[in-house]
Design a protein around this motif. Sequence first.
Motif, short mmCIF file in Angstrom:
data_model
loop_
_atom_site.label_atom_id
_atom_site.label_comp_id
_atom_site.label_asym_id
_atom_site.label_seq_id
_atom_site.Cartn_x
_atom_site.Cartn_y
_atom_site.Cartn_z
N GLU A 1 -0.40 5.87 3.72
CA GLU A 1 -1.56 5.23 4.36
C GLU A 1 -1.12 4.33 5.50
O GLU A 1 -0.24 3.49 5.33
N LYS B 1 0.86 -1.18 0.00
CA LYS B 1 0.00 0.00 0.00
C LYS B 1 0.90 1.23 0.00
O LYS B 1 2.07 1.15 0.34
N GLU C 1 4.11 -5.89 8.18
CA GLU C 1 3.38 -6.82 9.04
C GLU C 1 3.50 -8.23 8.44
O GLU C 1 3.10 -8.46 7.30
N LEU D 1 -1.46 1.05 7.75
CA LEU D 1 -1.94 -0.27 7.38
C LEU D 1 -3.18 -0.65 8.17
O LEU D 1 -3.29 -0.38 9.36
N LYS D 2 -4.12 -1.29 7.48
CA LYS D 2 -5.34 -1.80 8.12
C LYS D 2 -5.56 -3.23 7.65
O LYS D 2 -5.15 -3.61 6.55
N ILE D 3 -6.24 -4.02 8.48
CA ILE D 3 -6.47 -5.42 8.12
C ILE D 3 -7.30 -5.53 6.84
O ILE D 3 -7.21 -6.49 6.10
N GLU D 4 -8.11 -4.48 6.55
CA GLU D 4 -8.91 -4.49 5.32
C GLU D 4 -8.02 -4.50 4.08
O GLU D 4 -8.44 -4.95 3.01
N HIS D 5 -6.79 -4.02 4.21
CA HIS D 5 -5.86 -4.00 3.08
C HIS D 5 -5.38 -5.40 2.71
O HIS D 5 -4.76 -5.60 1.66
N LYS E 1 -4.12 -11.47 12.78
CA LYS E 1 -3.14 -10.58 13.41
C LYS E 1 -1.73 -11.02 13.02
O LYS E 1 -1.45 -12.21 12.94
#
Length: 364
Positions: free
Chosen positions: A87, A83, A118, A89-93, A132
Amino acid sequence: MEFEERLNAIATKVRNQREAIVTEEATKNAFVMPFISSILGYDVFNPLEVVPEFTADVGVKKGEKIDYAIMRGGEVQILIECKKSTEPLKIEHASQLFRYFAVTNARIAVLTNGEVYEFYTDLDAPNRMDAKPFLVLDLGDIDDSLIPSLQKLSKEVFDLDSVINEAEELKYVGSLKRAIAAEFREPADDFIRLFTSRVYEGSITMKVREQFTGLVTKASKQFLNDQVNDRLKTALGTPGFASTTSEIEAKSVSSHEAAADDLDRDTEIVTTAEELMGYQIVKAIACSEVKPERVAQRDSKSYFAILLDDNNRKPIARLHFNGKSTKYLGLFDADKNETRHAIDSLDEIYQHADNIRASIRSYA
């Protein structure tokens, strides 16, 4: 160049170029590809090692692409989804990573914005990517304890089984460290209530809770500072040391802002947290002889110099760290000849306190 040195070099690159990188493609070219190449050790221009825009049909999803697939022995080992660096990072990515993880042989999936990486595996259910990460590498604040596990994912010493075996402990220890850090930064209601109940005997009303929110936050920060200062004060070692100087030094060594101001601005020089901590220890020792403001530092490519009065002709000590496995403390005799002493930890600098004080007295 050693693994840690390469990691610090990438971190410096990200720090210096972050503001200029505003698209996902630029993030890949400037940050992610160099990470794959110099840190993980794979040839980004060799399709037998790194496949960009990796495609695998997943159920009804046809033609979806993952940014990079790292191959070993003709099989996918690591999937990487990128990404843009601006931005968080989000788990939606990670939706594509979830799908690809289930239909390839990959055991490691990486979600990154070029600064934070991650790392995921399948601890909770076989062949299903965990929600996670088990390892979070932040190039803006590198956790040295993660480096050995990260190195095991590099081409040179690839040891997937060892990483998977360590993953559960890494996952929970890392999560706990981040949770504890968050509590110290901004205590949650449960945290505040827990400690309030330990010291306050009355009913915990709204007014009491508001009062103790500030008190718990203040006490937490003072506790952390006291832990650091107590260790550094042991370096002073003189019973009759003036309390006023101790107070000055205690304030000095607990100030992250002061340490940050000391950093050399040469972008080719990487000043590490260990060097700054070593500097503060030497500075604390020196305060039994001179005022703390007289102890200065200059970083260079080959060593970290600690000087009296910011004068090259008055060296106090040198820290030869630079990411090497063996660290050395350089000390000087009366003729300014340097002798290097191998140290395994920063605490061992305390053992050389007399030599450091003697160097300072020689310039008096």
